[in-house]
Design a protein around this motif. Structure first.
Motif, PDB file in Angstrom:
ATOM      1  N   THR A 236      -6.379  -3.399   9.248  1.00 21.91           N
ATOM      2  CA  THR A 236      -6.638  -2.123   9.891  1.00 21.91           C
ATOM      3  C   THR A 236      -5.376  -1.291   9.720  1.00 21.91           C
ATOM      4  OG1 THR A 236      -8.150  -3.070  11.502  1.00 21.91           O
ATOM      5  CG2 THR A 236      -7.089  -0.996  12.105  1.00 21.91           C
TER       6      THR A 236
ATOM      7  N   VAL B   1       0.862  -1.184   0.000  1.00 25.79           N
ATOM      8  CA  VAL B   1       0.000   0.000   0.000  1.00 25.79           C
ATOM      9  C   VAL B   1       0.899   1.236   0.000  1.00 25.79           C
ATOM     10  CG1 VAL B   1      -0.258   0.009   2.521  1.00 25.79           C
ATOM     11  CG2 VAL B   1      -1.981   1.140   1.105  1.00 25.79           C
TER      12      VAL B   1
ATOM     13  N   THR C 183      -6.902  -8.267   4.313  1.00 27.73           N
ATOM     14  CA  THR C 183      -7.712  -7.160   4.801  1.00 27.73           C
ATOM     15  C   THR C 183      -7.140  -6.711   6.139  1.00 27.73           C
ATOM     16  OG1 THR C 183      -9.631  -8.072   3.678  1.00 27.73           O
ATOM     17  CG2 THR C 183     -10.055  -6.439   5.385  1.00 27.73           C
TER      18      THR C 183
ATOM     19  N   ILE D  70      -8.385   3.261   9.769  1.00 29.08           N
ATOM     20  CA  ILE D  70      -9.136   2.735   8.626  1.00 29.08           C
ATOM     21  C   ILE D  70      -9.286   1.236   8.846  1.00 29.08           C
ATOM     22  CG2 ILE D  70      -9.138   2.387   6.121  1.00 29.08           C
ATOM     23  CD1 ILE D  70      -7.454   4.999   5.984  1.00 29.08           C
ATOM     24  N   GLU D  71     -10.524   0.791   8.977  1.00 28.74           N
ATOM     25  CA  GLU D  71     -10.824  -0.623   9.228  1.00 28.74           C
ATOM     26  C   GLU D  71     -11.046  -1.355   7.913  1.00 28.74           C
ATOM     27  OE1 GLU D  71     -10.930  -2.019  12.253  1.00 28.74           O
ATOM     28  OE2 GLU D  71     -10.842  -0.196  13.479  1.00 28.74           O
ATOM     29  N   ASP D  72     -10.718  -2.631   7.891  1.00 32.15           N
ATOM     30  CA  ASP D  72     -11.042  -3.539   6.775  1.00 32.15           C
ATOM     31  C   ASP D  72     -10.588  -3.018   5.411  1.00 32.15           C
ATOM     32  OD1 ASP D  72     -12.281  -5.310   8.580  1.00 32.15           O
ATOM     33  OD2 ASP D  72     -14.134  -4.149   8.488  1.00 32.15           O
ATOM     34  N   TYR D  73      -9.368  -2.515   5.334  1.00 27.95           N
ATOM     35  CA  TYR D  73      -8.822  -2.059   4.050  1.00 27.95           C
ATOM     36  C   TYR D  73      -8.220  -3.270   3.329  1.00 27.95           C
ATOM     37  CZ  TYR D  73      -6.465   0.545   0.461  1.00 27.95           C
ATOM     38  OH  TYR D  73      -6.054   1.016  -0.761  1.00 27.95           O
ATOM     39  N   GLU D  74      -8.678  -3.508   2.104  1.00 25.53           N
ATOM     40  CA  GLU D  74      -8.227  -4.687   1.354  1.00 25.53           C
ATOM     41  C   GLU D  74      -7.037  -4.356   0.472  1.00 25.53           C
ATOM     42  OE1 GLU D  74      -9.795  -8.213  -1.620  1.00 25.53           O
ATOM     43  OE2 GLU D  74     -11.072  -6.467  -1.295  1.00 25.53           O
TER      44      GLU D  74
ATOM     45  N   LEU E  56      -3.604   4.470  -1.295  1.00 24.70           N
ATOM     46  CA  LEU E  56      -4.491   4.956  -0.248  1.00 24.70           C
ATOM     47  C   LEU E  56      -3.996   6.332   0.176  1.00 24.70           C
ATOM     48  CD1 LEU E  56      -6.832   4.542   1.754  1.00 24.70           C
ATOM     49  CD2 LEU E  56      -5.188   3.413   3.280  1.00 24.70           C
TER      50      LEU E  56
ATOM     51  N   SER F  49      -1.691  -1.095  -3.630  1.00 22.87           N
ATOM     52  CA  SER F  49      -2.871  -0.225  -3.582  1.00 22.87           C
ATOM     53  C   SER F  49      -2.452   1.204  -3.274  1.00 22.87           C
ATOM     54  CB  SER F  49      -3.832  -0.696  -2.492  1.00 22.87           C
ATOM     55  OG  SER F  49      -4.221  -2.015  -2.702  1.00 22.87           O
TER      56      SER F  49
END
Length: 142
Positions: A108, A62, A106, A121-125, A134, A132
């Motif tokens: 946090t 990320v 996935t 940020i919760e459940d970021y895939e 972000l 990715s």
């Protein structure tokens, strides 16, 4: 003449690969039918499962930019943390960060910077084989 030979060689490879793919898919479908009542064995005849066994989960990551929500200016020195993987990065002089390599999944993500409110940020895939993007805006402390 050399161009025609190369073209023919390429065509032969495509035909051979297509035949190999067809034979493999036929074998996998047969195995799924034969073992339809044994889920554990049937799973071994699913292409995605075989690919995972050979290749693994793959690596991912990320990256992005940390900015001030109020005025859009980038933030140097923000800490970006993925606690479950014990991964941390710090934004550079132009607010950019990068966390890689890491397993897809996935997560946090926690972002902190002096003078700003902490953001979670919760459940970021994060998907396999990709980095990715972000971008994150932090709200200044009141």
């Amino acid at each position: 003449d050399a161009e025609e030979t190369a073209r023919q060689g390429t065509q032969d490879k495509v035909i051979a690969n297509n035949q190999l793919h067809k034979n493999l898919m036929d074998m996998l479908l047969d195995g799924q039918e034969i073992f339809k009542n044994d889920e554990a064995v049937r799973k071994q005849f699913i292409f995605a499962e075989l690919l995972y066994l050979v290749k693994g989960a793959g690596t991912a990551g990320v990256k992005g930019t940390i900015s001030n929500q109020a005025d859009g200016r980038t933030i140097q020195g923000a800490t970006i943390t993925i606690p479950s993987k014990d991964k941390t990065a710090t934004s550079d002089t132009i607010g950019k960060y990068n966390i890689s390599p890491m397993a897809a999944g996935t997560y946090t993500i926690i972002i902190e910077a002096d003078g700003y409110q902490r953001k979670t940020i919760e459940d970021y895939e994060i998907k396999t084989g990709t980095t990715s993007t972000l971008n994150i805006d932090l709200e200044p402390n009141p």
